[in-house]
Design a protein around this motif. Structure first.
Motif, PDB file in Angstrom:
ATOM      1  N   GLU A 183       0.755  -1.310  -0.046  1.00 19.70           N
ATOM      2  CA  GLU A 183       0.104   0.030  -0.092  1.00 19.70           C
ATOM      3  C   GLU A 183       0.789   1.311  -0.028  1.00 19.70           C
ATOM      4  N   LYS A 184       2.075   1.215   0.803  1.00 18.58           N
ATOM      5  CA  LYS A 184       2.676   2.522   0.649  1.00 18.58           C
ATOM      6  C   LYS A 184       3.735   2.464  -0.387  1.00 18.58           C
ATOM      7  N   ILE A 185       4.122   1.644  -0.940  1.00 16.80           N
ATOM      8  CA  ILE A 185       5.099   1.679  -2.133  1.00 16.80           C
ATOM      9  C   ILE A 185       4.669   1.075  -3.208  1.00 16.80           C
ATOM     10  N   TRP A 232      16.478   4.296   3.757  1.00  6.06           N
ATOM     11  CA  TRP A 232      17.090   5.277   2.905  1.00  6.06           C
ATOM     12  C   TRP A 232      16.272   5.455   1.449  1.00  6.06           C
ATOM     13  N   VAL A 233      16.267   4.370   0.770  1.00  2.00           N
ATOM     14  CA  VAL A 233      15.896   4.345  -0.724  1.00  2.00           C
ATOM     15  C   VAL A 233      14.437   5.016  -0.695  1.00  2.00           C
ATOM     16  N   PHE A 234      13.611   4.694   0.366  1.00  2.00           N
ATOM     17  CA  PHE A 234      12.164   4.865   0.240  1.00  2.00           C
ATOM     18  C   PHE A 234      11.801   6.030   1.332  1.00  2.00           C
ATOM     19  N   ASP A 235      12.718   6.740   1.718  1.00  2.00           N
ATOM     20  CA  ASP A 235      12.701   7.549   2.775  1.00  2.00           C
ATOM     21  C   ASP A 235      11.481   7.436   3.851  1.00  2.00           C
ATOM     22  N   GLY A 236      11.837   6.191   4.566  1.00  2.39           N
ATOM     23  CA  GLY A 236      11.351   5.681   5.577  1.00  2.39           C
ATOM     24  C   GLY A 236       9.790   4.964   5.444  1.00  2.39           C
ATOM     25  N   ARG A 237       9.159   5.217   4.051  1.00  2.17           N
ATOM     26  CA  ARG A 237       8.037   4.545   3.592  1.00  2.17           C
ATOM     27  C   ARG A 237       8.101   3.134   4.014  1.00  2.17           C
ATOM     28  N   ALA A 238       7.060   2.405   4.629  1.00  2.20           N
ATOM     29  CA  ALA A 238       6.952   0.942   4.867  1.00  2.20           C
ATOM     30  C   ALA A 238       8.224   0.569   5.810  1.00  2.20           C
ATOM     31  N   LEU A 239       8.952   1.328   6.390  1.00  2.00           N
ATOM     32  CA  LEU A 239      10.113   0.933   7.105  1.00  2.00           C
ATOM     33  C   LEU A 239       9.505  -0.150   8.463  1.00  2.00           C
ATOM     34  N   PRO A 240       8.524   0.736   8.990  1.00  2.00           N
ATOM     35  CA  PRO A 240       8.154  -0.154  10.090  1.00  2.00           C
ATOM     36  C   PRO A 240       7.573  -1.539   9.678  1.00  2.00           C
ATOM     37  N   GLU A 241       6.733  -1.643   8.659  1.00  2.00           N
ATOM     38  CA  GLU A 241       6.425  -3.003   8.263  1.00  2.00           C
ATOM     39  C   GLU A 241       7.596  -3.865   7.733  1.00  2.00           C
ATOM     40  N   LEU A 242       8.702  -3.579   7.293  1.00  2.00           N
ATOM     41  CA  LEU A 242       9.630  -4.240   6.788  1.00  2.00           C
ATOM     42  C   LEU A 242      10.330  -4.776   7.998  1.00  2.00           C
ATOM     43  N   THR A 243      10.517  -3.920   8.823  1.00  2.00           N
ATOM     44  CA  THR A 243      11.187  -4.374  10.170  1.00  2.00           C
ATOM     45  C   THR A 243      10.403  -5.313  10.964  1.00  2.00           C
TER      46      THR A 243
END
Length: 318
Positions: A183-185, A232-243
């Motif tokens: 949804e975010k990317i 860095w690549v996605f400016d933090g988008r979906a970082l919580p989900e990936l983590t």
């Protein structure tokens, strides 16, 4: 496409990922150019992995990827799906007639396995123990499996029921986090980055593969590096989900190994702290850390650990 049986979809996609053996992919993807054949096989794998609730979106993506070949793919896929579905129904009917004749006696080795599992469930109840139980009873019929379950005792059965719920919740959470990334990317953005050129970047090779390999091999550094790069690549988008996905995978493999999980936590926290240089990525990094702590069940403990680490660094610097 009425293809809502996950087991059937998995069997239709057998050996399609790497052309590693015979399967329906040979018929579904025949007569296509190499590049189109690869897209066709990937479509089979996607349908095998996706949850029912995401089927419509997956089919839409497949139609876009296959273009002019999508109609032929759908026609052939439906035919293969119906064939596998019919085969499974026949096998199910055959198993039902065999159940009455199936012996329920246990070998010495099977009894030892049941006792070992009972001990593990009582002393170290983890999802891995539940998986062992499922694997143990899988070759047996219903009656024999029920007798075995009775043999492990009430307390162990209670743990089995609890662990089954934990496993289902993890599967649900993984699916939820994957949807969050989608949804975010937008997929179009990911595909654009894959185009050859100086800015070419492949999320599968540079993010998902290192995380998967890191979980399997226990190489935590690779996971932390992939998470930071993604931030860095996605400016933090979906970082919580990936983590969260990486943490759930680690917990699933190393549950009970507190040292390994705390090493993972510390390594990822260090990587996330490097994203604090930007306000945008800092907020995402903080959210990612909180999700990780929630999954690990250390929300309260984490704050104390962070204070101790900070104090140790200051004292060392002094």
């Amino acid at each position: 496409m009425m293809i809502d049986d996950p087991e059937v979809r998995v069997k239709v996609a057998k050996n399609a990922a790497r052309k590693s053996g015979p399967g329906h992919w040979e018929v579904i993807c025949k007569d296509l150019e190499p590049a189109d054949e690869k897209k066709c096989r990937h479509a089979l794998v996607l349908l095998a992995r996706v949850d029912n609730e995401d089927l419509d979106q997956a089919i839409k993506e497949i139609k876009e990827r296959l273009g002019k070949n999508s109609t032929r793919f759908i026609r052939r896929y439906n035919k293969a799906y119906r064939k596998v579905e019919e085969e499974l129904k026949k096998q199910s009917g055959s198993k039902k007639t065999e159940k009455e004749e199936e012996p329920t006696d246990f070998t010495v080795e099977e009894i030892e396995k049941i006792e070992s599992l009972k001990k593990e469930l009582l002393e170290n109840p983890t999802v891995a123990a539940y998986d062992k139980y499922v694997e143990m009873i899988e070759p047996w019929g219903v009656v024999k499996a029920q007798v075995a379950t009775e043999k492990i005792g009430r307390d162990a059965r209670v743990e089995l029921a609890r662990l089954k719920g934990v496993k289902e919740e993890r599967i649900r959470r993984l699916a939820e986090e994957r949807r969050g990334i989608t949804e975010k990317i937008p997929r179009s953005e990911i595909e654009e980055l894959r185009k050859p050129g100086p800015d070419m970047w492949d999320i599968d090779i540079e993010i998902f593969y290192p995380i998967a390999l890191g979980v399997v091999t226990g190489r935590i550094a690779a996971i932390g590096e992939a998470i930071e790069t993604f931030g860095w690549v996605f400016d933090g988008r979906a970082l919580p989900e990936l983590t969260a996905i990486a943490t759930l995978l680690m917990v699933d493999k190393y549950e009970g190994n507190l040292t390994k999980l705390m090493s993972f936590y510390s390594a990822v926290v260090v990587r996330l702290s490097k994203l604090h240089a930007s306000n945008v990525t800092r907020v995402a990094a903080e959210a990612a850390r909180k999700k990780m702590e929630n999954i690990l069940g250390i929300e309260d403990l984490a704050g104390d650990i962070m204070k101790e680490i900070s104090k140790a660094v200051i004292e060392e610097g002094a």
